[in-house]
Write a protein that holds these residues in place. Structure first.
Motif, PDB file in Angstrom:
ATOM      1  N   SER A 164      16.420  62.935  39.923  1.00 36.76           N
ATOM      2  CA  SER A 164      15.190  63.738  39.918  1.00 36.76           C
ATOM      3  C   SER A 164      15.462  65.162  40.390  1.00 36.76           C
ATOM      4  CB  SER A 164      14.132  63.090  40.817  1.00 36.76           C
ATOM      5  OG  SER A 164      13.741  61.829  40.314  1.00 36.76           O
ATOM      6  N   VAL A 165      16.249  65.281  41.454  1.00 38.01           N
ATOM      7  CA  VAL A 165      16.572  66.609  41.986  1.00 38.01           C
ATOM      8  C   VAL A 165      17.431  67.382  41.002  1.00 38.01           C
ATOM      9  CG1 VAL A 165      17.745  67.856  43.845  1.00 38.01           C
ATOM     10  CG2 VAL A 165      16.366  65.836  44.374  1.00 38.01           C
ATOM     11  N   SER A 166      18.337  66.677  40.333  1.00 36.64           N
ATOM     12  CA  SER A 166      19.248  67.324  39.384  1.00 36.64           C
ATOM     13  C   SER A 166      18.498  68.009  38.240  1.00 36.64           C
ATOM     14  CB  SER A 166      20.222  66.283  38.819  1.00 36.64           C
ATOM     15  OG  SER A 166      21.105  66.867  37.901  1.00 36.64           O
ATOM     16  N   LYS A 167      17.371  67.453  37.818  1.00 36.13           N
ATOM     17  CA  LYS A 167      16.594  68.032  36.712  1.00 36.13           C
ATOM     18  C   LYS A 167      16.108  69.437  37.050  1.00 36.13           C
ATOM     19  CE  LYS A 167      14.830  63.563  35.072  1.00 36.13           C
ATOM     20  NZ  LYS A 167      13.620  62.725  34.928  1.00 36.13           N
ATOM     21  N   TYR A 168      15.858  69.674  38.327  1.00 34.77           N
ATOM     22  CA  TYR A 168      15.268  70.951  38.731  1.00 34.77           C
ATOM     23  C   TYR A 168      16.265  71.900  39.395  1.00 34.77           C
ATOM     24  CZ  TYR A 168      10.953  68.292  38.056  1.00 34.77           C
ATOM     25  OH  TYR A 168       9.952  67.514  37.535  1.00 34.77           O
ATOM     26  N   LEU A 169      17.240  71.331  40.124  1.00 32.85           N
ATOM     27  CA  LEU A 169      18.111  72.173  40.945  1.00 32.85           C
ATOM     28  C   LEU A 169      19.591  72.021  40.623  1.00 32.85           C
ATOM     29  CD1 LEU A 169      16.296  71.689  44.372  1.00 32.85           C
ATOM     30  CD2 LEU A 169      16.093  73.618  42.795  1.00 32.85           C
ATOM     31  N   GLY A 170      19.926  71.274  39.592  1.00 39.17           N
ATOM     32  CA  GLY A 170      21.319  71.146  39.189  1.00 39.17           C
ATOM     33  C   GLY A 170      22.025  69.975  39.838  1.00 39.17           C
ATOM     34  N   SER A 171      23.095  69.523  39.180  1.00 44.00           N
ATOM     35  CA  SER A 171      23.795  68.316  39.628  1.00 44.00           C
ATOM     36  C   SER A 171      24.542  68.528  40.947  1.00 44.00           C
ATOM     37  CB  SER A 171      24.762  67.848  38.540  1.00 44.00           C
ATOM     38  OG  SER A 171      25.686  68.882  38.223  1.00 44.00           O
ATOM     39  N   ASP A 172      25.121  69.718  41.151  1.00 44.76           N
ATOM     40  CA  ASP A 172      25.865  69.966  42.393  1.00 44.76           C
ATOM     41  C   ASP A 172      24.945  69.893  43.606  1.00 44.76           C
ATOM     42  OD1 ASP A 172      28.177  70.264  40.973  1.00 44.76           O
ATOM     43  OD2 ASP A 172      28.176  72.466  41.021  1.00 44.76           O
ATOM     44  N   TYR A 173      23.823  70.574  43.511  1.00 41.31           N
ATOM     45  CA  TYR A 173      22.854  70.564  44.619  1.00 41.31           C
ATOM     46  C   TYR A 173      22.360  69.136  44.846  1.00 41.31           C
ATOM     47  CZ  TYR A 173      18.860  71.931  47.519  1.00 41.31           C
ATOM     48  OH  TYR A 173      17.969  72.071  48.555  1.00 41.31           O
ATOM     49  N   ALA A 174      22.059  68.428  43.763  1.00 40.61           N
ATOM     50  CA  ALA A 174      21.536  67.070  43.875  1.00 40.61           C
ATOM     51  C   ALA A 174      22.553  66.131  44.514  1.00 40.61           C
ATOM     52  CB  ALA A 174      21.130  66.551  42.497  1.00 40.61           C
ATOM     53  N   HIS A 175      23.825  66.285  44.141  1.00 41.00           N
ATOM     54  CA  HIS A 175      24.877  65.441  44.712  1.00 41.00           C
ATOM     55  C   HIS A 175      24.989  65.655  46.218  1.00 41.00           C
ATOM     56  CE1 HIS A 175      28.703  63.342  45.166  1.00 41.00           C
ATOM     57  NE2 HIS A 175      29.183  64.428  45.765  1.00 41.00           N
ATOM     58  N   ASP A 176      24.990  66.936  46.628  1.00 42.23           N
ATOM     59  CA  ASP A 176      25.096  67.238  48.055  1.00 42.23           C
ATOM     60  C   ASP A 176      23.857  66.766  48.808  1.00 42.23           C
ATOM     61  OD1 ASP A 176      27.554  68.369  47.661  1.00 42.23           O
ATOM     62  OD2 ASP A 176      26.799  70.424  47.475  1.00 42.23           O
ATOM     63  N   LEU A 177      22.695  66.878  48.181  1.00 39.70           N
ATOM     64  CA  LEU A 177      21.468  66.414  48.828  1.00 39.70           C
ATOM     65  C   LEU A 177      21.513  64.906  49.029  1.00 39.70           C
ATOM     66  CD1 LEU A 177      17.865  67.531  48.370  1.00 39.70           C
ATOM     67  CD2 LEU A 177      18.356  65.129  47.963  1.00 39.70           C
ATOM     68  N   ARG A 178      22.011  64.191  48.040  1.00 45.81           N
ATOM     69  CA  ARG A 178      22.112  62.734  48.185  1.00 45.81           C
ATOM     70  C   ARG A 178      23.014  62.357  49.347  1.00 45.81           C
ATOM     71  NH1 ARG A 178      24.517  58.486  43.630  1.00 45.81           N
ATOM     72  NH2 ARG A 178      24.340  56.601  44.927  1.00 45.81           N
ATOM     73  N   GLN A 179      24.163  63.031  49.463  1.00 50.64           N
ATOM     74  CA  GLN A 179      25.050  62.754  50.583  1.00 50.64           C
ATOM     75  C   GLN A 179      24.390  63.092  51.912  1.00 50.64           C
ATOM     76  OE1 GLN A 179      28.730  64.883  49.608  1.00 50.64           O
ATOM     77  NE2 GLN A 179      29.642  62.925  49.014  1.00 50.64           N
ATOM     78  N   ALA A 180      23.662  64.207  51.934  1.00 44.68           N
ATOM     79  CA  ALA A 180      22.957  64.598  53.159  1.00 44.68           C
ATOM     80  C   ALA A 180      21.875  63.584  53.511  1.00 44.68           C
ATOM     81  CB  ALA A 180      22.345  65.986  52.987  1.00 44.68           C
TER      82      ALA A 180
END
Length: 372
Positions: A86-102
């Motif tokens: 869901s986050v990747s759709k709006y903010l990109g896969s890199d940001y979404a990946h780091d957010l998931r880890q966080a």
């Protein structure tokens, strides 16, 4: 006197000194114990590696910033992978990946929360994760305006909130539940006054109706209740009348006049003969010209056929229209007809003869424009 009791034996003393010297000699010949440098260095290497790996993971979570403000909607029982998608759709896969880890760090294994959360522009993945795992839900705006039936109203809410159309429709037609809200399926639309409202994305249909009930009750101050009583109308009747007025005109400076006109007809036991009620009865709001045959439609909402107000509102109305009716000045108008210039305004009349003249001009304009 035994002198040996109080004096040291020189021979024994020398023996002890020789023994001490021998012990010291042996200790000197032993290799000295040194710290295990290999173990210590290995420990330092492992510690530094852990720190570096940790920094490699955490620094991107702190340095990146969201490109823009977004609202992330997380359904019930979502997985961390679904959140990442869901986050990747709006903010990109890199940001979404780091957010998931966080999230996995800040959430500490807690269940993923259901709701809608705002990630502000510039927030790091760590901050975004904190918002999702510990922050409050953001309100979702729902604009209510010109909703002509419950189905249309339910679709508007379903498009904004996490609920199917049928779920809200079920509540809007649930007599037992609506009775607790001091309304019923025929009049529940009166509660939904035109305005912009905020709801949590997770709001239930029951919570929506309760909120609209509170908002509707807040409108009816003692002063407004007194004005309605002076007009011999109940709050519910004011809302129904306002729904007809809203369909008659978009001109705010005419709404009070039209409201009074209909009140005059009610007081004289005249049928309202309001064209919008015919359109509602036929279920066709695109009709431009109401014919004599249409006015014969057998429906309790058809005010050409049945006296008094219809059994319920023909659309949502607004606080402004109800106030226009409650604050309207008395007039003697009994008839109205759209102006022949198609401006949206009306010609008002006190007598039927005057009304016929107005209607004739309007009919001629319709014929000339080819509107049938």
């Amino acid at each position: 006197m035994n002198v040996s009791k109080y004096c040291a034996d020189p021979q024994k003393k020398g023996a002890r000194e020789q023994q001490t010297e021998a012990e010291k000699s042996r200790q000197a010949r032993r290799p000295k114990r040194r710290p295990n440098r290999i173990v210590f260095i290995s420990f330092l290497v492992v510690l530094v590696t852990i720190i570096l790996v940790g920094l490699a993971l955490i620094i991107p979570m702190l340095n990146k910033g969201a490109r823009h403000t977004v609202i992330i909607k997380i359904p019930a029982n979502a997985t961390s992978k679904q959140v990442e998608d869901s986050v990747s759709k709006y903010l990109g896969s890199d940001y979404a990946h780091d957010l998931r880890q966080a999230m996995e760090i800040t959430g500490a294994g807690a269940p993923i929360r259901y709701g809608a959360f705002r990630i502000e522009k510039g927030q790091s993945p760590m901050q975004g994760a904190r918002t999702i795992t510990h922050g409050g839900q953001v309100g979702i705006r729902v604009v209510i305006q010109n909703e002509r039936d419950k189905k249309t109203l339910a679709k508007k809410f379903a498009a904004k909130l996490d609920m199917p159309v049928d779920s809200l429709m079920g509540v809007l037609n649930d007599s037992a539940f609506l009775e607790k809200c001091d309304t019923d399926p025929e009049h529940v639309m009166c509660l939904f006054l035109a305005n912009t409202y905020e709801f949590f994305w997770t709001a239930s249909p029951e919570e929506i109706v309760h909120k609209m009930r509170r908002n509707y009750d807040a409108f009816w101050t003692p002063e407004r209740l007194a004005r309605a009583e002076k007009l011999h109308l109940s709050p519910r009747e004011v809302a129904i009348l306002a729904s007809i007025v809203d369909e008659e005109t978009n001109m705010n400076n005419e709404k009070g006049i039209i409201g009074r006109l209909y009140i005059n007809r009610l007081n004289k036991n005249m049928k309202l003969q309001a064209d919008p009620t015919v359109r509602f009865a036929l279920g066709d709001f695109n009709i431009k010209r109401i014919t004599g045959e249409m006015t014969k439609t057998d429906s309790p909402f058809n005010t050409y056929r049945y006296e008094g107000l219809p059994p319920g509102p023909i659309r949502t109305t607004s606080a402004a229209t109800m106030d226009a009716i409650l604050s309207s000045r008395p007039n003697n108008y009994l008839y109205m007809c759209a102006k022949e210039d198609f401006s949206g305004y009306h010609n008002f009349a006190e007598t039927y003869e005057e009304h016929l003249a107005n209607a004739k001009r309007y009919q001629a304009a319709l014929d000339k424009a080819g509107i049938r």
